[in-house]
Scaffold this motif. Structure first.
Motif, PDB file in Angstrom:
ATOM      1  N   GLU A 250      37.927  81.222  49.777  1.00 33.65           N
ATOM      2  CA  GLU A 250      38.143  80.143  48.807  1.00 33.65           C
ATOM      3  C   GLU A 250      39.623  79.863  48.597  1.00 33.65           C
ATOM      4  N   ARG A 251      40.455  80.931  48.578  1.00 35.93           N
ATOM      5  CA  ARG A 251      41.891  80.754  48.355  1.00 35.93           C
ATOM      6  C   ARG A 251      42.505  79.896  49.457  1.00 35.93           C
ATOM      7  N   ALA A 252      42.118  80.147  50.720  1.00 39.06           N
ATOM      8  CA  ALA A 252      42.663  79.373  51.838  1.00 39.06           C
ATOM      9  C   ALA A 252      42.194  77.918  51.771  1.00 39.06           C
ATOM     10  N   ARG A 253      40.934  77.707  51.389  1.00 38.05           N
ATOM     11  CA  ARG A 253      40.426  76.333  51.275  1.00 38.05           C
ATOM     12  C   ARG A 253      41.184  75.558  50.198  1.00 38.05           C
ATOM     13  N   LEU A 254      41.387  76.212  49.054  1.00 35.96           N
ATOM     14  CA  LEU A 254      42.127  75.552  47.978  1.00 35.96           C
ATOM     15  C   LEU A 254      43.558  75.272  48.390  1.00 35.96           C
ATOM     16  N   ALA A 255      44.162  76.225  49.112  1.00 37.66           N
ATOM     17  CA  ALA A 255      45.543  76.019  49.557  1.00 37.66           C
ATOM     18  C   ALA A 255      45.635  74.850  50.524  1.00 37.66           C
ATOM     19  N   SER A 256      44.655  74.706  51.415  1.00 36.94           N
ATOM     20  CA  SER A 256      44.650  73.565  52.331  1.00 36.94           C
ATOM     21  C   SER A 256      44.617  72.253  51.548  1.00 36.94           C
ATOM     22  N   CYS A 257      43.786  72.218  50.513  1.00 37.42           N
ATOM     23  CA  CYS A 257      43.690  71.006  49.694  1.00 37.42           C
ATOM     24  C   CYS A 257      44.982  70.766  48.927  1.00 37.42           C
ATOM     25  N   ALA A 258      45.584  71.837  48.408  1.00 34.33           N
ATOM     26  CA  ALA A 258      46.838  71.690  47.667  1.00 34.33           C
ATOM     27  C   ALA A 258      47.947  71.168  48.565  1.00 34.33           C
ATOM     28  N   VAL A 259      48.053  71.727  49.787  1.00 31.90           N
ATOM     29  CA  VAL A 259      49.067  71.270  50.740  1.00 31.90           C
ATOM     30  C   VAL A 259      48.864  69.800  51.062  1.00 31.90           C
ATOM     31  N   ALA A 260      47.618  69.421  51.337  1.00 31.83           N
ATOM     32  CA  ALA A 260      47.331  68.028  51.685  1.00 31.83           C
ATOM     33  C   ALA A 260      47.631  67.089  50.516  1.00 31.83           C
ATOM     34  N   ALA A 261      47.253  67.500  49.296  1.00 30.37           N
ATOM     35  CA  ALA A 261      47.485  66.655  48.132  1.00 30.37           C
ATOM     36  C   ALA A 261      48.978  66.477  47.858  1.00 30.37           C
ATOM     37  N   LEU A 262      49.732  67.571  47.940  1.00 23.09           N
ATOM     38  CA  LEU A 262      51.176  67.486  47.726  1.00 23.09           C
ATOM     39  C   LEU A 262      51.836  66.596  48.784  1.00 23.09           C
TER      40      LEU A 262
ATOM     41  N   ARG B  99      50.065  91.339  48.850  1.00 23.03           N
ATOM     42  CA  ARG B  99      50.096  90.310  47.814  1.00 23.03           C
ATOM     43  C   ARG B  99      49.946  88.929  48.458  1.00 23.03           C
ATOM     44  N   HIS B 100      49.237  88.075  47.787  1.00 25.64           N
ATOM     45  CA  HIS B 100      49.114  86.683  48.224  1.00 25.64           C
ATOM     46  C   HIS B 100      49.604  85.812  47.071  1.00 25.64           C
ATOM     47  N   SER B 101      50.840  85.377  47.133  1.00 23.18           N
ATOM     48  CA  SER B 101      51.394  84.589  46.032  1.00 23.18           C
ATOM     49  C   SER B 101      51.873  83.217  46.475  1.00 23.18           C
ATOM     50  N   ASN B 102      52.109  83.040  47.788  1.00 25.45           N
ATOM     51  CA  ASN B 102      52.621  81.748  48.251  1.00 25.45           C
ATOM     52  C   ASN B 102      51.641  80.619  47.950  1.00 25.45           C
ATOM     53  N   TYR B 103      50.345  80.850  48.141  1.00 17.90           N
ATOM     54  CA  TYR B 103      49.353  79.822  47.864  1.00 17.90           C
ATOM     55  C   TYR B 103      49.282  79.523  46.366  1.00 17.90           C
ATOM     56  N   ASP B 104      49.401  80.571  45.561  1.00 16.76           N
ATOM     57  CA  ASP B 104      49.354  80.351  44.108  1.00 16.76           C
ATOM     58  C   ASP B 104      50.440  79.373  43.675  1.00 16.76           C
ATOM     59  N   ARG B 105      51.623  79.533  44.265  1.00 17.39           N
ATOM     60  CA  ARG B 105      52.728  78.642  43.896  1.00 17.39           C
ATOM     61  C   ARG B 105      52.452  77.210  44.339  1.00 17.39           C
ATOM     62  N   LEU B 106      51.877  77.037  45.524  1.00 20.26           N
ATOM     63  CA  LEU B 106      51.558  75.690  46.006  1.00 20.26           C
ATOM     64  C   LEU B 106      50.502  75.032  45.110  1.00 20.26           C
ATOM     65  N   ILE B 107      49.465  75.793  44.783  1.00 15.54           N
ATOM     66  CA  ILE B 107      48.393  75.247  43.938  1.00 15.54           C
ATOM     67  C   ILE B 107      48.939  74.913  42.549  1.00 15.54           C
ATOM     68  N   ALA B 108      49.801  75.778  42.023  1.00 15.37           N
ATOM     69  CA  ALA B 108      50.375  75.539  40.695  1.00 15.37           C
ATOM     70  C   ALA B 108      51.209  74.268  40.655  1.00 15.37           C
ATOM     71  N   ARG B 109      51.836  73.920  41.779  1.00 17.65           N
ATOM     72  CA  ARG B 109      52.672  72.718  41.816  1.00 17.65           C
ATOM     73  C   ARG B 109      51.857  71.442  41.684  1.00 17.65           C
ATOM     74  N   CYS B 110      50.548  71.533  41.900  1.00 16.73           N
ATOM     75  CA  CYS B 110      49.697  70.352  41.762  1.00 16.73           C
ATOM     76  C   CYS B 110      49.319  70.079  40.310  1.00 16.73           C
ATOM     77  N   ALA B 111      49.654  71.010  39.430  1.00 11.01           N
ATOM     78  CA  ALA B 111      49.311  70.826  38.015  1.00 11.01           C
ATOM     79  C   ALA B 111      49.951  69.551  37.479  1.00 11.01           C
ATOM     80  N   GLY B 112      49.152  68.721  36.837  1.00 12.52           N
ATOM     81  CA  GLY B 112      49.658  67.477  36.285  1.00 12.52           C
ATOM     82  C   GLY B 112      49.659  66.331  37.265  1.00 12.52           C
ATOM     83  N   GLN B 113      49.442  66.633  38.545  1.00 10.81           N
ATOM     84  CA  GLN B 113      49.392  65.569  39.553  1.00 10.81           C
ATOM     85  C   GLN B 113      47.988  64.969  39.546  1.00 10.81           C
ATOM     86  N   ARG B 114      47.893  63.693  39.863  1.00 12.61           N
ATOM     87  CA  ARG B 114      46.575  63.055  39.902  1.00 12.61           C
ATOM     88  C   ARG B 114      45.726  63.691  41.001  1.00 12.61           C
ATOM     89  N   ARG B 115      44.423  63.614  40.837  1.00 13.36           N
ATOM     90  CA  ARG B 115      43.516  64.026  41.907  1.00 13.36           C
ATOM     91  C   ARG B 115      43.586  62.984  43.025  1.00 13.36           C
TER      92      ARG B 115
END
Length: 467
Positions: A442-454, A159-175
């Motif tokens: 793609e999942r790892a790339r998105l997670a990198s962006c989510a981590v950086a944005a957060l 299962r890969h769920s840790n990234y999903d949680r990080l990406i979900a935390r960006c919801a509502g945050q500005r780009r």
């Protein structure tokens, strides 16, 4: 299901009317494993489990329940040596996660000429409701065989769920505005655009305009109204992207299709770079399917053979990131080949010194222990066997490696042998730097962006209102 050795029933031993049954509770994991095996990713089957009062539970694939007929035929009646010849089935109602499915077979007819047997098949749920019925046609074994149903390969659901949680935390945050440096191939450009679509970053594309538009057209990518800052080549792209950060137009930096050294040379330049008082270091945020939480590995990409002072900054950077992502004060394991201080192994001396620095308040915000070998850093059983009593041992959240070679091999072992994903970010500069690889999915790339944005948002909050 019994794990005892079970004899089969030969054709001569079987009589019309003989029957056998088994009951299996269908778990959500069974449904997910079946989906992984067959490739049937129908959302009906893969919806996260819910309680009845919250809506319907996930439905099992019809053939998952029916496959238990094969289990019964192959292990009990007739048993080992049975050959399936045909099957008819009619499905009456669905099986949901948590249902107890009872499957039964009953011998209806025998044919001596070719040892054929026809068996009626039924599946019922825990409410004795009919789920399916039909007829199986098999060739029964002629001789005695024995099997042990317990001798099965172990299946592990990754299962890969840790990234999903990080990406979900960006919801509502500005780009977060991000200077994407030289995105001149499809992988680099599509990664930035997908992060934009997901609401993680606002890309500013820095590179030769004609090449960027050409890559987009060839790959069928839509650039929309995104800003493109035209540069003649990759060196100029790196320098201009750094300028955008220094001018406050970008709050993140992302590596495109240029070499890492080109980008980092512009970042660490003494004049016009993005240096701070900290050494720059890299952190892999690993999503390891068999580990319960994100696992940080540092430094596996920037510092080749760090000295004690550099290791201290590597640790500080990782601690700050862990806390900045809202993951709390991390348990930091300082890795070596052994868990005891050995003057012949320099990394054990560094680990002991770094722990003492933490005791003296020179490194704050995390719980350090070391030296620790990898096994007793991440395995509670290994730590217990070695008699290591520690808040960190067996449950580390950050692994600090002795050098780049060790870190790089550890991260790639986890990726290619354990099915882990590896998001990556560079810390210690004025802004977080997204450092992805062409091999990243793609999942790892998105997670990198989510981590950086957060983390960028965290740093802005820490800095307080701008003048």
């Amino acid at each position: 299901m019994t794990t005892d050795v079970v004899p089969n029933r030969t054709f001569a031993e079987i009589e019309v009317g003989d029957s056998s049954s088994l009951t299996r509770v269908i778990a959500q994991q069974d449904i997910e494993l079946f989906a992984a095996l067959t490739g049937d990713a129908n959302s009906t089957h893969l919806t996260a489990p819910r309680q009845p009062e919250g809506g319907p539970l996930p439905t099992a694939h019809s053939m998952l329940g029916a496959s238990l007929i094969s289990t019964l035929l192959g292990t009990h009646l007739p048993g080992a040596g049975t050959t399936y010849a045909g099957q008819t089935l009619r499905f009456e109602r669905p099986v949901q996660a948590g249902d107890a499915l009872t499957v039964s077979v009953t011998v209806k007819e025998k044919r001596d000429a070719d040892s054929r047997i026809w068996l009626g098949c039924r599946g019922t749920n825990q409410r004795d409701e009919l789920v399916f019925d039909g007829v199986a046609e098999v060739t029964a074994p002629a001789g005695k065989l024995w099997i042990s149903p317990g001798d099965l390969p172990e299946a592990v659901l990754h299962r890969h769920s840790n990234y999903d949680r990080l990406i979900a935390r960006c919801a509502g945050q500005r780009r977060v505005p991000c200077a994407v440096t030289h995105p001149c191939d499809a992988a680099a450009l599509s990664g930035a655009l997908e992060a934009w679509k997901q609401g993680l970053i606002l890309p500013i594309l820095v590179g030769p305009t004609a090449r960027i538009r050409g890559v987009a057209a060839e790959a069928g990518l839509e650039l929309g109204e995104l800003e493109i800052v035209d540069t003649p080549h990759s060196h100029a792209s790196a320098a201009r992207a750094v300028e955008l950060v220094r001018d406050g137009q970008a709050e993140l930096l992302m590596k495109g299709s240029l070499h890492t050294d080109e980008l980092m040379s512009a970042v660490v330049a003494r004049e016009g770079g993005l240096r701070t008082g900290r050494r720059i270091s890299h952190v892999f945020i690993m999503d390891v399917p068999t580990y319960p939480e994100p696992l940080f590995i540092t430094d596996a990409a920037i510092n080749i053979l760090p000295d004690l002072a550099t290791k201290a900054d590597i640790i500080r950077n990782a601690i700050d990131l862990h806390r900045g992502l809202g993951l709390g004060a991390p348990r930091v394991a300082l890795l070596s080949a052994v868990e005891t201080v050995n003057p012949k192994i320099p990394s054990t001396l560094d680990a002991a010194a770094l722990c003492k620095m933490a005791d003296r308040g020179q490194i704050v915000g995390g719980i350090l222990d070391g030296p620790l070998a990898l096994d007793n850093a991440i395995s509670p059983a290994a730590a217990r066997i070695k008699g290591i009593v520690s808040e960190v041992a067996g449950r580390a959240q950050v692994l600090v490696v002795p050098d780049l070679e060790a870190g790089n091999m550890l991260a790639k072992n986890l990726s290619f042998l354990s099915g882990a994903d590896a998001a990556g970010i560079v810390l210690g500069a004025r802004v977080p730097i997204i450092l992805t690889s062409r091999a990243d999915n793609e999942r790892a790339r998105l997670a990198s962006c989510a981590v950086a944005a957060l983390y960028a948002e965290h740093l802005i909050l820490q800095a307080g209102p701008r003048a």
